[in-house]
Design a protein around this motif. Structure first.
Motif: not given
Length: 732
Positions: A117-125
């Motif tokens: 989940g945090r990895f995908f949050a980073g991708v969004t950012s």
């Protein structure tokens, strides 16, 4: 007209504003996810965790750091797709990893779900920072582009704030449902907007590109643009259409075609802080204020940290006594005094820019000593170095900024220091509640490195170069900060002939002043002891007395203690954070109001408000019993917030702006150092006495004493303080 002053309100920009707000739904959603993680991590580590598995400290560190890997991956991914896919499709794709972030957090079965989940949050950012600026640059007019793009951080910050709040108010599994709705809304609304004109042109779809251009520019293909509309929107129909016909044309040629119309508009509207002439002045001011922000973090960090170090949960192996706290607070003043002397001696001997570089050294030592603290003497030394940084900031910072900024915006730029200072204090208030003691120095020390690197991109001040006889370099620096090329014409990104003439006359005035009163004329004792100089020193000293004895600075250092001693049952750290937010908003207000109402009006209003608030606070504590204090436990919070608010738009934000403006031009650097030496002595005295007043005499006597100081100094300033708004820095 209102639309001339506020271009966002013009009909031409309506669709640009709408699509920007739609995009910022994604910014808000992303901010919500970032803010949500911090309190949620604490919850899932506690016995009340809603999850079926434990989360260790090591796993928390991975949850945090995987965001960076996702960010890097997002940069690479969207960097590859930016020109391979349409802009709009890339914008759609931003929603996908954000949705996956919330889905994984909802269906979480083990810690690996949280990692993903945090990895995908980073991708969004990463995608937001790659695609969004490109998309915006292709649809927004240059007169609203900066405003609409900078709103992204506001929406992101709002999302972070909501993310902080939600976990404490709603169930763990409800927040992902709310968060998931936002990217869905974003995708649906975004469907109603066309692709960018440039993206369509690259695909050879010329008719659709023109339709999209007209859509975003508010142009009706079937109706001629009327003269009144052209005046309102500050562009002719020919100019607007030429932007489409030559979207990749030479900006210099475009500038020449538009020169006549722009000149009329500038004469009509005048210069504001958002004028392109001031762009470099604003950028270097923001770079300088990185150090102000970092210094503020150090000051704000102290207040909650002292409470933690005095508690059983102290992360250190030694105890910190009340007497130690007193010395930790007051030794800051000794460091500030030493710095005033040090930077006062260096101010006229080495370049302003070199002095600005030197500010980073004691600040880095402050964090290094706090990290390796083995005894209370480490804190004494670190606070001394914090004082060195503070003294340098107040001696060199105002002089540096005043020498690069035009008089029309000088007040706004110098008062910005207190907004960054307040933001830093707020961050410092918050960090000890969420991060490990030894992690904070590791994070904040990088701000000094960033400050050093960014400042190296800018030249020294024209005044400093003139003082050292470097006339050619001084003119180049002046042209750089005023966006003027070497031929004396304005760059296509800047202004017109009227602004050039004004700027160049300001340089000639500055050069004449420096040649007359700089190295060519030596400084003597008579320059310090003549009637005019002594009068200005007296005003500067009274301003310093007011700044310190009003407790505006002591409040920051002992705010958590003030709430703890007030009898309020509210959490002192929560109250401290709230007051920090108030301080930021009001220092920002000062930056907006200072050029409208002037320095003196705001200073007197601030002084009166502080006196009123502290008299009221003291009376509440003195004349109410414990039952009343418990029933009205919000009164101390309101009182401290009111005092902080009124202090922020005058006493805190304008004191050092006024001091540097009233001091004699010939001896300004030396006089500023003397004034700051006096202020540092007052800092030491105040911080040394404040704990005694607070813990021994009580809050009421403390508040009455500080309020009385505001009354006496306010009367003096009412009579003797001149208005310095618009004052030339080249003359007395």
């Amino acid at each position: 007209m209102l639309t001339a002053k506020l271009p966002l309100l013009g009909k031409r920009h309506r669709m640009q504003v709408l699509v920007a707000l739609t995009y910022h739904i994604m910014n808000f959603a992303h901010g919500l996810g970032i803010g949500w993680v911090s309190p949620t991590v604490q919850i899932i580590q506690s016995p009340e965790t809603p999850l079926s598995f434990p989360v260790t400290v090591e796993q928390v560190s991975w949850i945090g750091s995987l965001f960076g890997f996702g960010f890097l991956s997002g940069n690479i991914l969207f960097g590859l797709t930016a020109n391979r896919l349409s802009r709009k499709l890339n914008m759609y794709l931003l929603a996908l990893p954000n949705m996956l972030f919330w889905i994984l957090n909802y269906f979480v079965q083990n810690v690996e779900y949280l990692y993903a989940g945090r990895f995908f949050a980073g991708v969004t950012s990463g995608g937001l920072f790659v695609i969004a600026p490109i998309f915006f640059s292709e649809i927004l007019d240059k007169d609203v582009r900066g405003t609409l793009m900078s709103m992204g951080m506001m929406f992101l910050s709002c999302g972070v704030l909501i993310g902080f709040i939600l976990p404490t108010k709603v169930d763990y599994y409800l927040t992902p449902c709310i968060g998931l709705a936002l990217p869905i809304i974003y995708v649906v609304v975004f469907c109603f907007f066309p692709e960018t004109p440039q993206s369509l042109l690259r695909s050879g779809r010329f008719t659709e590109a023109e339709t999209a251009f007209n859509f975003y520019k508010g142009i009706d293909n079937g109706v001629n643009v009327q003269l009144s509309r052209r005046v309102e929107e500050s562009k002719t129909a020919t100019e607007v259409q030429s932007e489409f016909e030559f979207p990749f044309s030479d900006p210099c040629a475009t500038s020449l075609l538009k020169k006549s119309t722009k000149a009329k508009m500038v004469r009509k509207q005048g210069l504001t802080i958002f004028s392109k002439r001031y762009r470099m002045q604003i950028l270097v001011t923001l770079a300088a204020h990185i150090m102000t922000l970092s210094h503020g973090i150090g000051l704000g960090w102290l207040s909650p940290t002292l409470l933690i170090l005095q508690s059983p949960r102290s992360p250190l192996e030694f105890k910190v006594a009340v007497e130690d706290v007193s010395w930790i607070g007051s030794i800051f003043g000794l460091g500030s005094l030493s710095s005033n002397i040090f930077f006062g001696l260096l101010a006229a001997r080495i370049a302003r820019k070199t002095n600005m570089y030197l500010l980073a050294i004691p600040h880095m030592l402050f964090w290094i000593l706090n990290y390796f603290a083995q005894s209370v003497e480490y804190f004494y030394a670190s606070r001394f170095f914090a004082g060195l940084t503070s003294g340098g900031l107040y001696v060199i910072g105002p002089v540096f900024i005043s020498e690069i900024s035009a008089k029309e915006i000088r007040g706004a730029l110098t008062s910005l220091a207190m907004m960054f200072y307040s933001c830093g204090i707020l961050i410092g208030f918050i960090l000890p509640s969420y991060l490990d003691y030894h992690l904070i120095p590791c994070i904040v020390i990088f701000l000094s490195i960033i400050y050093f690197a960014v400042l190296s991109l800018f030249p020294d001040t024209p005044g400093s170069l003139l003082e050292r006889g470097q006339l050619e370099e001084a003119e180049k620096a002046f042209n750089f900060y005023n966006n003027i090329d070497r031929k004396g014409t304005v760059r296509e990104l800047c202004v017109n002939e009227l602004q050039t003439s004004t700027a160049m006359s300001a340089f000639e005035e500055l050069k004449a002043s420096k040649l007359k009163g700089g190295k060519a004329t030596s400084i003597t004792l008579q320059d310090f002891f003549n009637k005019s100089a002594l009068k200005k020193f007296a005003i500067a000293f009274v301003l310093c007395l007011q700044n310190q004895f009003s407790s505006s600075f002591a409040f920051v250092n002992y705010m958590s203690h003030i709430f703890a001693e007030s009898g309020s049952t509210l959490n002192p750290q929560d109250c401290t954070i709230f007051v920090g937010v108030v301080q930021i908003l009001c220092t920002l207000l000062a930056s907006i109001l200072v050029e409208k109402f002037g320095r003196k009006t705001l200073m007197l209003a601030s002084t009166a408000g502080m006196a009123l608030g502290m008299f009221g606070f003291g009376a509440f504590v003195q004349f109410t019993d414990d039952a009343t204090k418990a029933e009205y436990n919000w009164v101390p919070l309101v009182a401290v917030a009111f005092v902080t608010a009124t202090a922020s738009f005058g006493v805190i934000s304008l004191t050092f702006t006024i001091i540097v403006e009233i001091l004699p031009a010939k001896i300004r650097a030396q006089a500023q150092s003397i004034a700051m030496m006096f202020c540092s002595i007052m800092v030491f005295i105040t911080l040394k006495l404040y704990p005694y007043f607070l813990f021994n005499l009580g809050i009421s006597i403390t508040m009455y004493s500080c309020a009385s100081s505001c009354v006496f100094t306010g009367v003096y300033l009412l009579i003797f303080l001149p208005e310095t708004k618009g004052k030339s820095m080249a003359n007395d």
